[in-house]
Motif scaffolding. Structure first.
Motif, PDB file in Angstrom:
ATOM      1  N   LEU A 261       0.831  -1.209   0.000  1.00 29.48           N
ATOM      2  CA  LEU A 261       0.000   0.000   0.000  1.00 29.48           C
ATOM      3  C   LEU A 261       0.865   1.260   0.000  1.00 29.48           C
ATOM      4  CD1 LEU A 261      -3.206   0.852   1.817  1.00 29.48           C
ATOM      5  CD2 LEU A 261      -1.225   2.215   2.406  1.00 29.48           C
ATOM      6  N   PHE A 262       2.010   1.225   0.687  1.00 29.13           N
ATOM      7  CA  PHE A 262       2.850   2.408   0.785  1.00 29.13           C
ATOM      8  C   PHE A 262       3.565   2.701  -0.538  1.00 29.13           C
ATOM      9  CE2 PHE A 262       2.128   0.902   5.055  1.00 29.13           C
ATOM     10  CZ  PHE A 262       1.769   2.070   5.705  1.00 29.13           C
ATOM     11  N   ASP A 263       3.905   1.655  -1.281  1.00 25.94           N
ATOM     12  CA  ASP A 263       4.439   1.883  -2.624  1.00 25.94           C
ATOM     13  C   ASP A 263       3.360   2.470  -3.534  1.00 25.94           C
ATOM     14  OD1 ASP A 263       7.070   1.144  -2.261  1.00 25.94           O
ATOM     15  OD2 ASP A 263       6.756  -0.944  -2.840  1.00 25.94           O
ATOM     16  N   LYS A 264       2.134   2.034  -3.334  1.00 24.80           N
ATOM     17  CA  LYS A 264       1.037   2.541  -4.160  1.00 24.80           C
ATOM     18  C   LYS A 264       0.808   4.037  -3.925  1.00 24.80           C
ATOM     19  CE  LYS A 264      -1.508  -1.872  -4.301  1.00 24.80           C
ATOM     20  NZ  LYS A 264      -1.574  -2.098  -5.757  1.00 24.80           N
ATOM     21  N   VAL A 265       0.874   4.487  -2.674  1.00 20.35           N
ATOM     22  CA  VAL A 265       0.679   5.925  -2.430  1.00 20.35           C
ATOM     23  C   VAL A 265       1.892   6.718  -2.906  1.00 20.35           C
ATOM     24  CG1 VAL A 265      -1.006   5.685  -0.561  1.00 20.35           C
ATOM     25  CG2 VAL A 265       1.429   5.731  -0.007  1.00 20.35           C
ATOM     26  N   GLN A 266       3.091   6.106  -2.861  1.00 19.09           N
ATOM     27  CA  GLN A 266       4.270   6.769  -3.445  1.00 19.09           C
ATOM     28  C   GLN A 266       4.069   6.958  -4.948  1.00 19.09           C
ATOM     29  OE1 GLN A 266       6.647   8.676  -2.411  1.00 19.09           O
ATOM     30  NE2 GLN A 266       8.425   7.387  -1.926  1.00 19.09           N
ATOM     31  N   ASP A 267       3.479   5.959  -5.595  1.00 18.75           N
ATOM     32  CA  ASP A 267       3.181   6.068  -7.029  1.00 18.75           C
ATOM     33  C   ASP A 267       2.185   7.192  -7.300  1.00 18.75           C
ATOM     34  OD1 ASP A 267       4.882   3.962  -7.580  1.00 18.75           O
ATOM     35  OD2 ASP A 267       3.284   2.447  -7.688  1.00 18.75           O
ATOM     36  N   LEU A 268       1.234   7.385  -6.387  1.00 16.30           N
ATOM     37  CA  LEU A 268       0.277   8.483  -6.556  1.00 16.30           C
ATOM     38  C   LEU A 268       0.988   9.834  -6.482  1.00 16.30           C
ATOM     39  CD1 LEU A 268      -2.899   7.452  -4.480  1.00 16.30           C
ATOM     40  CD2 LEU A 268      -2.530   7.285  -6.954  1.00 16.30           C
ATOM     41  N   ALA A 269       1.933   9.959  -5.558  1.00 16.96           N
ATOM     42  CA  ALA A 269       2.701  11.209  -5.452  1.00 16.96           C
ATOM     43  C   ALA A 269       3.448  11.484  -6.749  1.00 16.96           C
ATOM     44  CB  ALA A 269       3.669  11.136  -4.271  1.00 16.96           C
ATOM     45  N   ASP A 270       3.990  10.432  -7.355  1.00 14.21           N
ATOM     46  CA  ASP A 270       4.671  10.586  -8.647  1.00 14.21           C
ATOM     47  C   ASP A 270       3.668  10.960  -9.739  1.00 14.21           C
ATOM     48  OD1 ASP A 270       7.182   9.972  -7.620  1.00 14.21           O
ATOM     49  OD2 ASP A 270       6.972   7.832  -8.028  1.00 14.21           O
ATOM     50  N   LYS A 271       2.541  10.277  -9.754  1.00 16.41           N
ATOM     51  CA  LYS A 271       1.526  10.500 -10.790  1.00 16.41           C
ATOM     52  C   LYS A 271       1.018  11.935 -10.778  1.00 16.41           C
ATOM     53  CE  LYS A 271      -3.079   8.985 -12.288  1.00 16.41           C
ATOM     54  NZ  LYS A 271      -4.169   7.990 -12.073  1.00 16.41           N
ATOM     55  N   TYR A 272       0.752  12.461  -9.579  1.00 16.47           N
ATOM     56  CA  TYR A 272       0.180  13.801  -9.475  1.00 16.47           C
ATOM     57  C   TYR A 272       1.246  14.884  -9.296  1.00 16.47           C
ATOM     58  CZ  TYR A 272      -4.199  11.233  -9.078  1.00 16.47           C
ATOM     59  OH  TYR A 272      -5.265  10.401  -9.326  1.00 16.47           O
ATOM     60  N   LYS A 273       2.519  14.481  -9.388  1.00 13.95           N
ATOM     61  CA  LYS A 273       3.642  15.425  -9.353  1.00 13.95           C
ATOM     62  C   LYS A 273       3.565  16.373  -8.142  1.00 13.95           C
ATOM     63  CE  LYS A 273       4.024  15.284 -14.380  1.00 13.95           C
ATOM     64  NZ  LYS A 273       5.010  14.205 -14.348  1.00 13.95           N
ATOM     65  N   THR A 274       3.353  15.794  -6.990  1.00  7.89           N
ATOM     66  CA  THR A 274       3.285  16.585  -5.769  1.00  7.89           C
ATOM     67  C   THR A 274       4.685  17.096  -5.399  1.00  7.89           C
ATOM     68  OG1 THR A 274       3.553  14.576  -4.444  1.00  7.89           O
ATOM     69  CG2 THR A 274       1.299  15.302  -4.889  1.00  7.89           C
ATOM     70  N   LYS A 275       4.725  18.112  -4.554  1.00  8.68           N
ATOM     71  CA  LYS A 275       6.011  18.689  -4.148  1.00  8.68           C
ATOM     72  C   LYS A 275       6.808  17.707  -3.294  1.00  8.68           C
ATOM     73  CE  LYS A 275       4.283  23.435  -4.132  1.00  8.68           C
ATOM     74  NZ  LYS A 275       3.988  24.627  -3.275  1.00  8.68           N
ATOM     75  N   GLY A 276       6.105  16.912  -2.492  1.00  2.86           N
ATOM     76  CA  GLY A 276       6.771  15.977  -1.593  1.00  2.86           C
ATOM     77  C   GLY A 276       6.711  14.548  -2.088  1.00  2.86           C
ATOM     78  N   ARG A 277       7.547  13.725  -1.462  1.00  6.49           N
ATOM     79  CA  ARG A 277       7.519  12.279  -1.674  1.00  6.49           C
ATOM     80  C   ARG A 277       7.625  11.623  -0.297  1.00  6.49           C
ATOM     81  NH1 ARG A 277       6.451  14.172  -5.812  1.00  6.49           N
ATOM     82  NH2 ARG A 277       6.966  13.509  -7.942  1.00  6.49           N
ATOM     83  N   PHE A 278       7.197  10.371  -0.212  1.00  6.24           N
ATOM     84  CA  PHE A 278       7.190   9.674   1.076  1.00  6.24           C
ATOM     85  C   PHE A 278       8.578   9.148   1.420  1.00  6.24           C
ATOM     86  CE2 PHE A 278       2.786   9.539  -0.317  1.00  6.24           C
ATOM     87  CZ  PHE A 278       2.144   9.992   0.826  1.00  6.24           C
ATOM     88  N   THR A 279       8.876   9.179   2.726  1.00 10.92           N
ATOM     89  CA  THR A 279      10.178   8.719   3.213  1.00 10.92           C
ATOM     90  C   THR A 279       9.996   7.629   4.259  1.00 10.92           C
ATOM     91  OG1 THR A 279      10.274  10.403   4.966  1.00 10.92           O
ATOM     92  CG2 THR A 279      11.236  10.977   2.803  1.00 10.92           C
ATOM     93  N   TYR A 280      11.080   6.928   4.518  1.00 10.67           N
ATOM     94  CA  TYR A 280      11.066   5.781   5.433  1.00 10.67           C
ATOM     95  C   TYR A 280      12.199   5.926   6.437  1.00 10.67           C
ATOM     96  CZ  TYR A 280      11.958   0.923   6.928  1.00 10.67           C
ATOM     97  OH  TYR A 280      12.182  -0.214   7.648  1.00 10.67           O
ATOM     98  N   PHE A 281      11.871   5.682   7.718  1.00 16.01           N
ATOM     99  CA  PHE A 281      12.900   5.643   8.757  1.00 16.01           C
ATOM    100  C   PHE A 281      12.718   4.379   9.569  1.00 16.01           C
ATOM    101  CE2 PHE A 281      14.306   6.526  13.162  1.00 16.01           C
ATOM    102  CZ  PHE A 281      15.655   6.702  12.899  1.00 16.01           C
ATOM    103  N   ASN A 282      13.756   3.552   9.618  1.00 20.29           N
ATOM    104  CA  ASN A 282      13.724   2.281  10.330  1.00 20.29           C
ATOM    105  C   ASN A 282      13.979   2.513  11.814  1.00 20.29           C
ATOM    106  OD1 ASN A 282      13.945  -0.330  11.237  1.00 20.29           O
ATOM    107  ND2 ASN A 282      15.655  -0.893   9.899  1.00 20.29           N
ATOM    108  N   THR A 283      13.008   2.196  12.652  1.00 15.49           N
ATOM    109  CA  THR A 283      13.152   2.387  14.102  1.00 15.49           C
ATOM    110  C   THR A 283      13.866   1.218  14.768  1.00 15.49           C
ATOM    111  OG1 THR A 283      11.066   1.311  14.667  1.00 15.49           O
ATOM    112  CG2 THR A 283      10.976   3.668  14.133  1.00 15.49           C
TER     113      THR A 283
END
Length: 218
Positions: free
Chosen positions: A160-182
């Motif tokens: 699901l998180f890759d899918k929302v990252q793809d949406l950010a790419d598709k709609y050319k948003t200013k931001g992109r999603f990031t990941y931090f391993n706790t």
């Protein structure tokens, strides 16, 4: 090694630069100021006592500089109305799928940290762990989506998180999603521009990377 090299490695007091760095702990307040300067604004009704929640107090944050504070900033206060501490990141425990509504909650939190760049409307989901069936549907920018999701007991489908990252790419948003391993079964999801991410990493030295769920979450 020559004299100049030795002077570079050792300060005038005879301590190595690495030793000096270890001895100079970043206090809780200093860390909090840096995060605020980076745009991590506390939500209304949230104060420092909501952040300093761990048994060891400030020492917990100073023993894990920036790591624990970043993780905590992505959580909610521990009292009603369970307000998110900030809207700049989200600390998500992957073991979160129990019944209908679980993926609606996930999508709402994902949308929240984008500051309106990705709005998910008409959200609906279906979750039946025993039946091994789950999906989420919504509208974004006038487009309708329905995603079938894998069921693995009460673990969220990392795809699901890759899918929302793809949406950010598709709609050319200013931001992109990031990941931090706790280091645990949770991770901190962020949403930043390239410039913002560079500044956060520079100021905190945290290993925050662009999200790519395959290889990170699963």
């Amino acid at each position: 090694m020559g004299i100049i090299g030795l002077l570079g490695l050792f300060g005038c007091n005879g301590k190595t630069k690495s030793t000096e760095k270890l001895n100079n702990k970043v206090t809780f307040q200093e860390q909090l100021v840096i995060f605020k300067q980076l745009g991590f604004t506390l939500n209304k009704g949230v104060d420092t006592s909501d952040i300093n929640r761990w048994q060891g107090g400030y020492k917990e944050f100073e023993d894990q500089p920036f790591h624990l504070l970043y993780q905590t900033l992505g959580q909610t206060i521990e009292r009603e109305p369970w307000t998110p501490i900030t809207n700049k990141c989200w600390d998500f425990d992957l073991e979160a799928i129990e019944d209908h509504g679980a993926y609606i909650d996930i999508m709402q939190n994902i949308s929240r940290i984008t500051s309106g760049e990705l709005k998910f409307e008409n959200l609906k989901d279906y979750v039946d762990v025993e039946e091994k069936k789950a999906w989420v549907s919504f509208t974004c920018n006038g487009d309708n989506y329905k995603w079938d999701l894998k069921v693995n007991d009460d673990w969220a489908d990392g795809d699901l998180f890759d899918k929302v990252q793809d949406l950010a790419d598709k709609y050319k948003t200013k931001g992109r999603f990031t990941y931090f391993n706790t280091g645990g079964q949770d991770f901190v999801l962020g949403y930043y521009s390239k410039k913002d991410l560079e500044q956060i990493v520079q100021k905190t030295n945290l290993k925050i990377v662009w999200l790519k769920a395959k290889g990170q979450i699963h």
